[in-house]
Write a protein that holds these residues in place. Structure first.
Motif, mmCIF file in Angstrom:
data_model
loop_
_atom_site.group_PDB
_atom_site.id
_atom_site.type_symbol
_atom_site.label_atom_id
_atom_site.label_comp_id
_atom_site.label_asym_id
_atom_site.label_seq_id
_atom_site.Cartn_x
_atom_site.Cartn_y
_atom_site.Cartn_z
ATOM 1 N N GLU A 95 0.776 -1.257 0.024
ATOM 2 C CA GLU A 95 -0.003 -0.113 -0.095
ATOM 3 C C GLU A 95 0.759 1.206 0.045
ATOM 4 N N SER A 96 1.914 1.144 0.659
ATOM 5 C CA SER A 96 2.655 2.436 0.900
ATOM 6 C C SER A 96 3.775 2.743 -0.594
ATOM 7 N N LEU A 97 3.787 1.729 -1.393
ATOM 8 C CA LEU A 97 4.539 1.799 -2.786
ATOM 9 C C LEU A 97 3.736 2.456 -3.576
ATOM 10 N N LYS A 98 2.390 2.615 -3.445
ATOM 11 C CA LYS A 98 1.537 3.478 -4.345
ATOM 12 C C LYS A 98 1.878 4.822 -4.763
ATOM 13 N N ASP A 99 2.206 5.478 -3.454
ATOM 14 C CA ASP A 99 2.268 6.661 -3.609
ATOM 15 C C ASP A 99 3.716 7.354 -4.207
ATOM 16 N N PHE A 100 4.516 6.493 -4.117
ATOM 17 C CA PHE A 100 5.830 7.290 -4.507
ATOM 18 C C PHE A 100 6.882 6.377 -5.523
ATOM 19 N N ARG A 101 6.156 5.057 -5.472
ATOM 20 C CA ARG A 101 7.201 4.127 -6.153
ATOM 21 C C ARG A 101 6.237 3.159 -7.081
ATOM 22 N N GLU A 102 5.494 3.876 -8.335
ATOM 23 C CA GLU A 102 4.393 3.037 -8.829
ATOM 24 C C GLU A 102 5.188 1.865 -9.650
ATOM 25 N N ASP A 103 6.426 1.989 -10.213
ATOM 26 C CA ASP A 103 7.088 0.992 -10.918
ATOM 27 C C ASP A 103 7.330 -0.295 -10.072
ATOM 28 N N LEU A 104 7.923 0.186 -8.791
ATOM 29 C CA LEU A 104 7.809 -1.061 -7.997
ATOM 30 C C LEU A 104 6.553 -1.570 -7.284
ATOM 31 N N HIS A 105 5.645 -0.876 -7.252
ATOM 32 C CA HIS A 105 4.481 -1.306 -6.659
ATOM 33 C C HIS A 105 3.721 -2.399 -7.566
ATOM 34 N N GLU A 106 4.026 -2.242 -8.884
ATOM 35 C CA GLU A 106 3.359 -3.004 -9.926
ATOM 36 C C GLU A 106 4.057 -4.360 -9.931
ATOM 37 N N LYS A 107 5.358 -4.245 -9.858
ATOM 38 C CA LYS A 107 6.202 -5.487 -9.820
ATOM 39 C C LYS A 107 5.878 -6.550 -8.561
ATOM 40 N N PHE A 108 6.043 -5.486 -7.243
ATOM 41 C CA PHE A 108 5.860 -6.273 -6.027
ATOM 42 C C PHE A 108 4.363 -6.803 -5.916
ATOM 43 N N GLU A 109 3.428 -5.932 -6.435
ATOM 44 C CA GLU A 109 1.984 -6.781 -6.310
ATOM 45 C C GLU A 109 1.813 -8.078 -7.317
ATOM 46 N N LYS A 110 2.387 -7.907 -8.432
ATOM 47 C CA LYS A 110 2.441 -9.315 -8.949
ATOM 48 C C LYS A 110 3.251 -10.471 -8.360
ATOM 49 N N ARG A 111 4.492 -10.065 -7.754
ATOM 50 C CA ARG A 111 5.142 -11.053 -6.879
ATOM 51 C C ARG A 111 4.457 -11.412 -5.947
ATOM 52 N N LEU A 112 3.702 -10.726 -5.166
ATOM 53 C CA LEU A 112 2.760 -11.054 -4.260
ATOM 54 C C LEU A 112 1.663 -12.066 -4.457
ATOM 55 N N THR A 113 0.886 -11.585 -5.681
ATOM 56 C CA THR A 113 -0.353 -12.303 -5.956
ATOM 57 C C THR A 113 0.236 -13.571 -6.568
ATOM 58 N N SER A 114 1.376 -13.748 -7.193
ATOM 59 C CA SER A 114 1.650 -15.133 -7.736
ATOM 60 C C SER A 114 1.908 -16.224 -6.718
ATOM 61 N N TYR A 115 2.538 -15.775 -5.635
ATOM 62 C CA TYR A 115 2.881 -16.454 -4.545
ATOM 63 C C TYR A 115 1.838 -16.936 -3.839
ATOM 64 N N PHE A 116 1.043 -16.016 -3.433
ATOM 65 C CA PHE A 116 -0.067 -16.396 -2.528
ATOM 66 C C PHE A 116 -1.208 -16.911 -3.093
ATOM 67 N N GLU A 117 -1.492 -17.001 -4.616
ATOM 68 C CA GLU A 117 -2.419 -17.799 -5.185
ATOM 69 C C GLU A 117 -2.185 -19.133 -5.072
ATOM 70 N N LYS A 118 -0.928 -19.662 -4.833
ATOM 71 C CA LYS A 118 -0.700 -20.968 -4.627
ATOM 72 C C LYS A 118 -0.488 -21.505 -2.818
#
Length: 417
Positions: free
Chosen positions: A264-287
């Motif tokens: 959540e904190s990445l949204k405001d100031f590091r959008e590039d990292l936010h997107e990559k981190f969100e994908k990494r989280l989603t991929s891991y916790f889906e399984k």
């Protein structure tokens, strides 16, 4: 509380006439806040106790898979303390003994990993010490003794840090102990008397201290203790099922949870990292499913929480991320930061992400949390354990009613971490 860590070399002291005067010559001795020192250490552990520990090592069954991991744990005979010790004999015949001395109320299991790591680091030092003594290289000998002292002081420091567990670490201590895991396994099936439980635990570990083993369960309000009056057999007049019983009222699992606060904190100031981190989280916790998580993985997660430096690192990275080349130096002086980070990466606790400028950043992907569950599954198991007067029952009607009452009265209780 740990009293001290003492390292000795066993010396035969054989005279020209063939007489032997064995002794344990101190190499380095370090002490906690106990009042003991190098002058009065025999008040902490007697010479007879040291010889008894040495005898256990040289004649007992070796623990561990590596030659150097010859460990012993137990109570002293002449002093009111307990110990974890390890013994090493070098190829040249030199014999070394390291003894960590604890209070009788200390739980040795949670410190064993720290002592194991110390033993691994001490192994090459003992070998170098033997060589330096035989070749009379005094400057090298002094350096090696300094390194040995540093290892003892570091381990003493880590043990003292681990002596004051918070609630999360107390939950973790349930999953690093075979005896506690057995308690949880039994109570997930039925209530049990304290006497019967002690008998079962002593098949796992001799002289198991049931009061110490129950501490985290009681402090986290996972179990209740209650007195059962028992029932009298009409034919024999004998009273059975009387005594203190233990009842599970909350179950617990240790699980990975996504680090949403950082996301959540990445949204405001590091959008590039936010997107990559969100994908990494989603991929891991889906399984990932904590319910089907193996006991081996749970034990590994618990061991992370009981490593003081790793625990501090996890706390540090819950709300912040760091460039790979600028990890803050907040750990203990002896901590191997690189090795620690690699372990966390291998276990998918932290993850590494490159930004648009190809700079590497470290993120805490998984936090480790205890999750409390109401044990609804116990209700049919309690009914099954009590089958009625005409069938053989594991528990009596009185015990079954008490179990239901306790589940009902504790249903709304919350455990905060």
């Amino acid at each position: 509380m740990i009293q001290g860590i003492l390292t000795f070399q066993f010396i035969l002291n054989q005279t020209e006439s063939g007489e032997i005067h064995p002794e344990f010559r101190p190499i380095e001795l370090v002490f906690g806040e106990s009042g003991f020192n190098e002058e009065n250490y025999l008040e902490l552990i007697s010479e007879n106790d040291i010889f008894a520990i040495f005898y256990n090592h040289t004649t007992g069954i070796q623990r561990g898979t590596e030659k150097l991991r010859n460990f012993f744990s137990g109570r002293l005979k002449e002093k009111p303390y307990q110990v974890i010790s390890f013994y090493k004999q070098e190829e040249g015949g030199s014999q070394f003994l390291t003894i960590s001395v604890f209070n009788l109320t200390d739980e040795l299991d949670i410190f064993e990993d720290l002592i194991n790591k110390m033993a691994l680091r001490m192994d090459p030092l003992f070998k170098a010490l033997e060589t330096a003594v035989k070749t009379n290289q005094m400057s090298i000998l002094t350096n090696i003794r300094t390194r040995i002292r540093n290892e003892l002081e570091f381990t003493l420091f880590q043990v003292m840090r681990l002596s004051n567990l918070d609630k999360t670490q107390k939950a973790a201590s349930i999953f690093t102990s075979d005896e506690r895991l057995e308690i949880l396994k039994i109570l997930r099936e039925r209530p049990i008397s304290k006497v019967e439980l002690k008998e079962i635990l002593e098949t796992i570990k001799e002289n198991a201290n049931i009061e110490i083993l129950l501490e985290p369960f009681l402090e986290l309000n996972l179990i209740r203790r209650d007195w059962i009056e028992g029932s009298r057999d009409k034919k024999t007049g004998r009273i059975t099922h009387r005594g203190e019983y233990l009842f599970l009222v909350k179950d617990i699992i240790l699980a990975r949870v996504p680090n949403l606060k950082l996301l959540e904190s990445l949204k405001d100031f590091r959008e590039d990292l936010h997107e990559k981190f969100e994908k990494r989280l989603t991929s891991y916790f889906e399984k990932y499913d904590p319910i089907t998580q193996s006991i081996e993985e749970t034990k590994q997660l618990a061991s992370l929480l009981l490593d003081p430096d790793i625990y501090d690192n996890i706390a540090l990275m819950r709300s912040k991320f760091y460039p790979r080349d600028k990890i803050p130096n907040v750990f203990s002086d002896f901590a191997d930061t690189e090795k620690m980070l690699e372990r966390l990466k291998e276990m998918d606790i932290i993850t590494e992400i490159r930004d648009n400028k190809n700079r590497q950043w470290l993120f805490l992907m998984c936090d480790i949390k205890p999750i409390i569950i109401f044990p609804e599954y116990l209700m049919p198991k309690i009914r099954e354990a009590y089958k009625g007067e005409k069938k053989e029952s594991t528990i009596t009607l009185e015990i079954a009613k008490k179990a239901y009452d306790l589940l009902e009265t504790t249903y709304n209780e919350k455990v905060e971490f």
